[in-house]
Design an enzyme around this catalytic site. Structure first.
Site, PDB file in Angstrom:
ATOM      1  N   ASP A 736       0.885  -1.147   0.000  1.00  0.00           N
ATOM      2  CA  ASP A 736       0.000   0.000   0.000  1.00  0.00           C
ATOM      3  C   ASP A 736       0.934   1.211   0.000  1.00  0.00           C
ATOM      4  O   ASP A 736       2.139   1.093   0.261  1.00  0.00           O
ATOM      5  CB  ASP A 736      -0.944  -0.016   1.202  1.00  0.00           C
ATOM      6  CG  ASP A 736      -2.138   0.912   0.992  1.00  0.00           C
ATOM      7  OD1 ASP A 736      -2.086   1.739   0.057  1.00  0.00           O
ATOM      8  OD2 ASP A 736      -3.109   0.822   1.755  1.00  0.00           O
TER       9      ASP A 736
HETATM   10  C1  BGC Z   1      -4.921   3.346   0.216  1.00  0.00           C
HETATM   11  C2  BGC Z   1      -5.035   2.382  -0.935  1.00  0.00           C
HETATM   12  C3  BGC Z   1      -4.945   3.136  -2.230  1.00  0.00           C
HETATM   13  C4  BGC Z   1      -3.624   3.877  -2.259  1.00  0.00           C
HETATM   14  C5  BGC Z   1      -3.405   4.677  -3.546  1.00  0.00           C
HETATM   15  C6  BGC Z   1      -3.677   4.196   0.100  1.00  0.00           C
HETATM   16  O1  BGC Z   1      -3.684   5.183   1.058  1.00  0.00           O
HETATM   17  O2  BGC Z   1      -4.930   2.641   1.431  1.00  0.00           O
HETATM   18  O3  BGC Z   1      -6.222   1.658  -0.857  1.00  0.00           O
HETATM   19  O4  BGC Z   1      -5.075   2.270  -3.308  1.00  0.00           O
HETATM   20  O5  BGC Z   1      -3.576   4.780  -1.172  1.00  0.00           O
HETATM   21  O6  BGC Z   1      -4.260   5.751  -3.607  1.00  0.00           O
END
Ligand code: BGC
Length: 820
Positions: A736
């Site tokens: 993530d």
């Molecule tokens: C989130 C993800 C997301 C990523 C990109 C993160 O903060 O937890 O689910 O895909 O950001 O935006």
């Protein structure tokens, strides 16, 4: 060492300035063509409508010719989606409920509607621009008793629309205006129900909220509908249901309890550092049906339609391996068509292993049946799929999936509570279905007690507590026994990745040419969100992130959020949220929607969708519940399979997330989810397992949190032992966005990215960043340094990671090149 900014620092490029409604918190306006595929909009409306759950109806619905007075500002300021990356789509339009009702031909009280229109125009909701500070609800228009009474002179029925939102970095709170009604909402309900004999309440929310107040109004609340957040077409879909244009057929994928405190996770939610999953396997209905059936307002699987149905088991066949139940559903009403969802639950023998009273084992939904129509649906369950995981050795088979000896009762019904016995099979002996390795078990340094079931003196099942089994694995030895394969380096031989795609060279031929720097580049994204190498507004780019990789034919791959649309600078469709989709109980419909979503990705230049969100609804307050499907892993797995299969049929990739146990937003980057291996495997990983085995997603995103003491992005047991070795996942695993810094406790020569690559978390997304005089740049050399060190990361491991990434690039090459 890499600087790894905390994503919740508020300093994020995805915390873009919100405009007006939640659905329009969108990226920089760089694409001016708002034209979308009308087939996708139509399918989204159908899915949103089929996900609407009708919880109460005394006959007030559908409205027919009645005049309706609509109260609540959310009729105009509709919450189409939750907050954060999950629904931050630049959407060209969002229907509101009032417009939808008018469009569906419902007679609305115009005088009241005008009052709301001018009040909401003068009192725009305040939406903070600060990441994670968004409102859970919007201030309500005060309605004097005289206003409600005057409306009751003009209209026969009232509708009160309540709205809630939560989201990424924004859990619901146990406060008025979030989980509870705001004082002004109670006042509104008091006044409206005093003036009208019949009121219909519509809840537009991504999370389950408190419904304990229903009692207070008795049968004056004549109808209740949980609409979830259905995207740009959601309000219009709800209007279609209220008007009777569309037959409601949604069913709950969560239990709605009498009070928050009744949820078994209530005491262990929201802590900043540690979350003990003390309820163990007794999540949601697994708890309520076993221990506290009286604490349920609306059971899992419940939902009404307008039609009247009868279900009859016409055949139930049981073999040594499989149960097949054929159910005939008849629409015995005379006025309305409808769809019914038949659910099959299993009650397992709880001998050495405690078992919930019921577990969902299968389900099937009929097509639209006109009055008088009947249809047979078949639910087939492989017994092996019902196996339980013995993490304590109490059956004598530690670390095995087992079916204990005894009777397996299969119950058919239209919700978990009403299911009755339809078939049963007795196993004389215990069966070991699969033997696996202990993985990701509880750290012995942090033991805890977990819930189990025991019988009291009178034979009643009650809650008991026992120690969670703790890990016995020597992780260092496990890592050292990894079968690694070195591809002897050859230096550049002029082999481009296209040659591998064309079959004139092997992937190993290609990898043999790569330098350590190139291999390390494959293990990171292009550092920033909205990378210039990708489609404008992207979440990050991986693959061809350096000139030398691109010269070798490695294409840059654009990732975009997800799950409820495509988050780019371009206009895109805002689709129903995960919970809305799951509430359809219709994987085929969801697959069709995902196919059209995949086509939109191809058109817009998104190659990897960062979704579906697959974490369980462990607690009703989790901010991202709207993105996720259910408290149940089977429905989660089936629906995610539909999404992944639909998207990937168009040549793009899905990236299920967040692997694993991301069940709260509070301190999500630091929180340690402490959970027994059994609950992890049977619940929190089970949906992922179903999806990986059945739909073969090309990518996977780890979660921010720790699982039993180890951050998921370093979690070798989760990603290598379970995901890859056990389930056969061959895709690319990414973090993530950003990650936490750490040294591998078993191998001090590995830190940060080296530690991560050893776990086979292949790519740091969006990439490592270092702040140099205010400029973010990628200067991290942790991987290269580790490879050079005694006891550091091996070339084989780096090549293995590169192989995982390049497989994804190769799979996506046709869509990337077709568009370019
Ligand atoms: C989130 C993800 C997301 C990523 C990109 C993160 O903060 O937890 O689910 O895909 O950001 O935006």
């Amino acid at each position: 060492m890499t600087t790894t900014p905390s994503v919740d620092s508020g300093d994020r490029s995805h915390a873009l300035a919100p405009i007006e409604s939640v659905a329009q918190i969108s990226s920089a306006l760089r694409d001016t063509d708002p034209t979308l595929d009308p087939r996708l909009a139509a399918k989204a409306r159908q899915a949103a409508a089929d996900g609407v759950v009708l919880l109460r109806n005394d006959g007030v619905l559908p409205f027919g010719e009645r005049t309706v007075a609509v109260f609540g500002r959310v009729q105009l300021d509709w919450f189409a989606v939750g907050y954060g990356s999950g629904g931050d789509v630049k959407v060209p339009y969002v229907w509101n409920l009032l417009a939808g009702l008018r469009d569906a031909g419902v007679r609305v009280d115009d005088a009241l509607a005008d009052r709301y229109a001018s009040w909401t125009a003068a009192n725009r909701p305040e939406i903070s621009t600060e990441w994670g500070r968004w409102p859970h609800h919007f201030a309500e228009m005060p309605v004097e008793a005289t206003v409600a009474e005057a409306a009751a002179e003009r209209a026969e029925v009232a509708v009160v629309v309540l709205g809630r939102a939560a989201g990424e970095a924004r859990d619901s709170l146990l406060e008025p205006g979030s989980y509870f009604l705001a004082a002004e909402e109670t006042e509104l309900l008091d006044r409206v129900t005093a003036a009208f004999e019949r009121t219909v309440v519509v809840i537009d929310a991504g999370n389950v909220m408190d419904l304990g107040w229903l009692d207070r109004y008795g049968d004056r609340i004549a109808g209740l509908l949980y609409a979830w957040q259905g995207g740009m077409e959601g309000a219009r879909a709800v209007a279609g249901v209220l008007a009777g244009e569309i037959a409601p057929s949604g069913r709950l994928t969560d239990t709605i309890a009498t009070r928050y405190d009744d949820y078994p996770s209530a005491e262990n939610f929201g802590d900043a550092e540690v979350t003990v999953y003390a309820e163990d396997i007794f999540v949601g209905y697994r708890y309520f049906e076993t221990f506290a059936p009286e604490r349920v307002l609306f059971p899992f699987g419940f939902g009404l339609g307008y039609a009247e149905f009868e279900e009859r088991v016409v055949d139930a066949s049981v073999t040594a391996d499989r149960v097949e139940v054929i159910v005939e559903v008849a629409n015995v009403g005379t006025r309305h068509p409808g769809r019914q969802t038949v659910q099959l639950y299993v009650a397992k023998p709880g001998r050495a292993l405690a078992q919930p009273a019921r577990e969902l084992a299968g389900f099937a939904k009929t097509s639209l049946l006109a009055p008088g129509d009947r249809e047979r649906v078949t639910i087939t369950v492989e017994l092996a799929e019902l196996a339980s995981y013995d993490d304590a050795g109490s059956t004598g088979h530690r670390n095995c999936w087992v079916l204990e000896a005894g009777e397996y009762d299969f119950l058919m019904g239209t919700d978990v509570r009403r299911a009755t016995s339809a078939a049963s099979v007795t196993l004389d002996d215990l069966r070991v279905v699969r033997r696996v390795q202990e993985a990701a078990a509880v750290d012995p340094r942090t033991p805890f007690r977990k819930m189990t079931a025991a019988r009291d003196g009178e034979g009643r099942v009650r809650v008991a507590w026992e120690d969670a089994p703790t890990s016995t694995v020597d992780r260092r030895a496990r890592v050292l026994s990894d079968p690694l394969r070195l591809v002897p380096p050859t230096g550049d031989r002029g082999i481009r990745l296209d040659a591998v795609a064309a079959g004139t060279a092997t992937l190993d031929d290609f990898i043999a040419q790569l330098t350590i720097d190139e291999l390390a580049d494959l293990a990171r994204g292009d550092v920033i969100m909205d990378s210039p190498l990708g489609t404008p507004g992207n979440a990050g780019v991986l693959g061809g992130v350096s000139a030398s990789l691109r010269a070798k034919g490695v294409l840059p791959v654009t990732t975009a959020d997800g799950p409820s649309g495509i988050r780019l600078s371009a206009y895109a469709s805002l689709l129903p949220s995960g919970t809305a989709l799951a509430s359809t109980w219709d994987p085929e419909l969801v697959r069709e929607l995902a196919e059209l979503h995949g086509r939109e990705m191809v058109r817009k230049g998104a190659h990897v969708l960062l979704g579906p969100g697959m974490n369980l609804h462990r607690n009703p307050l989790c901010g991202r519940n709207f993105e996720y499907f259910s408290e149940d892993p089977l429905i989660t797995g089936r629906l995610a399979t539909a999404v992944v299969a639909g998207l990937q049929s168009q040549g793009v990739a899905a990236c299920p997330k967040h692997f694993a146990a991301n069940n709260q937003e509070e301190s999500r980057t630091l929180n340690d989810s402490r959970v027994s291996e059994r609950a992890l495997r049977e619940l929190y990983l089970r949906g992922f397992e179903i999806c990986v085995r059945e739909a073969r997603p090309l990518a996977m995103m780890t979660s921010y949190n720790k699982v039993n003491g180890v951050w998921s992005h370093y979690h070798r047991d989760l990603v290598t032992t379970i995901l890859r070795e056990e389930w056969g996942f061959e895709g690319c695993v990414m973090t993530d966005w950003w990650m936490e810094s750490a040294v591998d406790p078993d191998f001090p020569a590995l830190e940060d990215n080296a530690y991560r690559v050893r776990a086979q978390v292949d790519v740091l997304m969006p990439g490592g960043v270092k702040d140099e005089g205010g400029r973010q740049s990628y200067v991290d050399r942790t991987i290269q340094d580790s490879v050079a060190r005694e006891g550091g990361l091996s070339l084989e491991e780096l090549q293995r990671g590169a192989r995982n990434v390049l497989r994804l690039v190769l799979a996506l090459a046709p869509v990337i090149t077709a568009r370019a």
